[in-house]
Motif scaffolding. Structure first.
Motif, short mmCIF file in Angstrom:
data_model
loop_
_atom_site.label_atom_id
_atom_site.label_comp_id
_atom_site.label_asym_id
_atom_site.label_seq_id
_atom_site.Cartn_x
_atom_site.Cartn_y
_atom_site.Cartn_z
N ARG A 37 2.88 15.09 6.76
CA ARG A 37 1.51 13.84 5.62
C ARG A 37 0.21 14.92 5.28
O ARG A 37 -0.47 14.25 4.70
N GLU A 83 4.08 4.01 -11.55
CA GLU A 83 2.86 3.07 -10.48
C GLU A 83 3.50 2.45 -8.94
O GLU A 83 2.38 2.12 -8.84
N THR A 84 4.82 3.37 -8.55
CA THR A 84 4.29 2.39 -7.02
C THR A 84 3.89 2.93 -6.81
O THR A 84 3.17 4.45 -6.71
N GLU A 85 4.27 2.56 -5.12
CA GLU A 85 3.30 3.72 -3.77
C GLU A 85 4.08 4.34 -3.65
O GLU A 85 2.89 5.86 -3.98
N LEU A 86 5.40 5.10 -4.50
CA LEU A 86 5.72 6.24 -3.69
C LEU A 86 5.49 7.47 -4.52
O LEU A 86 5.43 8.76 -4.58
N HIS A 87 4.80 6.88 -6.18
CA HIS A 87 4.53 7.87 -7.28
C HIS A 87 3.40 7.89 -7.41
O HIS A 87 2.93 9.05 -8.59
N LYS A 88 2.44 6.92 -6.99
CA LYS A 88 1.43 7.04 -8.32
C LYS A 88 0.48 8.09 -7.97
O LYS A 88 0.23 8.35 -6.92
N ASN A 89 0.24 8.77 -9.17
CA ASN A 89 -1.16 9.37 -8.83
C ASN A 89 -0.60 11.23 -8.52
O ASN A 89 -1.01 12.21 -8.24
N LYS A 90 0.57 11.22 -8.49
CA LYS A 90 2.18 12.08 -8.15
C LYS A 90 2.94 12.86 -8.97
O LYS A 90 3.40 13.80 -8.30
N ASP A 133 3.69 12.11 -0.62
CA ASP A 133 3.54 12.18 0.64
C ASP A 133 5.09 11.81 1.68
O ASP A 133 5.61 11.03 1.67
N GLN A 146 6.17 8.85 3.22
CA GLN A 146 6.85 7.76 2.21
C GLN A 146 8.08 8.53 1.10
O GLN A 146 8.94 8.11 1.27
#
Length: 220
Positions: free
Chosen positions: A10, A73-80, A183, A186
């Motif tokens: 992580r 924009e989901t937690e899995l992909h946001k800013n990545k 991450d 996730q």
């Protein structure tokens, strides 16, 4: 070269492998009441072209989404991640991807990792949910395993153009090529607690021999 154990994954961001009122007015009896005109149907219901313009394909999940910006924009992909547009088709890819890592599917027209296409260059809906090859070197993006580092290195150079935003992380005994900014707590899904079958989360699930046998018996 710095290889990272799964427990450190992580935080694996170093060590590259080598070279989305006013209250209603009071009724006034002195004036006529205007009946509102019906709203045009094309304004009330989005047109097919508007819906299509929002849809897109995610190369990590290998699924088509009705609004790819919302998915990004989901937690899995946001800013990545980032969106690549090609011929009015939107594809969500890891943030530092190189466009030439992808090939257009002749069936759906979205971009996909070249080695994830079948022999007819189509389609994500027909992708096999398994890992290919043998060995302890693995490309997470392509779900391909290699017997030696040299073969993985050739794959990295040829199919990913030696994208230097990728790193190697040791996960369950597999030296795994993957984007450095994901991450791993996730981003991955595992077949079971012990085997080496794992993919990006949301892809078609890989099954090991034991899981496959149990599932087939359960279905029967």
């Amino acid at each position: 070269m710095e290889l990272k154990e799964e427990g450190e994954a992580r935080h694996a961001v170093q060590g590259h492998f080598p070279s989305s009122s006013d209250a209603p007015g009071r009724f006034q009896s002195s004036g006529p009441i205007e009946i509102p005109k019906p709203v045009a149907s094309q304004e009330a219901i989005p047109s097919a072209s508007k819906i299509e313009s929002k849809s897109g394909f995610c190369v990590m999940c290998e699924k088509l989404y009705p609004c790819i910006e919302t998915h990004s924009e989901t937690e899995l992909h946001k800013n990545k991640t980032k969106i690549i547009a090609s011929d009015n088709k939107k594809t969500l890819v890891p943030a530092n991807s190189i466009e030439c890592e992808f090939t257009k599917c002749l069936k759906c027209k979205f971009l996909i990792y070249t080695k994830r296409l079948n022999s007819h260059n189509s389609c994500y809906s027909e992708l096999a949910c398994k890992q290919f090859g043998r060995g302890n070197f693995y490309c997470l993006m392509c779900q391909d395993r290699f017997e030696t580092f040299e073969r993985l290195a050739v794959h990295w150079k040829r199919d990913h153009f030696h994208n230097n935003s990728y790193i190697i992380v040791l996960i369950r005994g597999l030296y795994t090529l993957l984007p450095e900014n994901i991450d791993l707590t996730q981003a991955l899904q595992f077949c079971c607690k012990f085997c080496q079958l794992f993919t990006f989360r949301n892809r078609l699930e890989c099954l090991c021999a034991s899981r496959g046998h149990l599932d087939s018996n359960f279905i029967a």
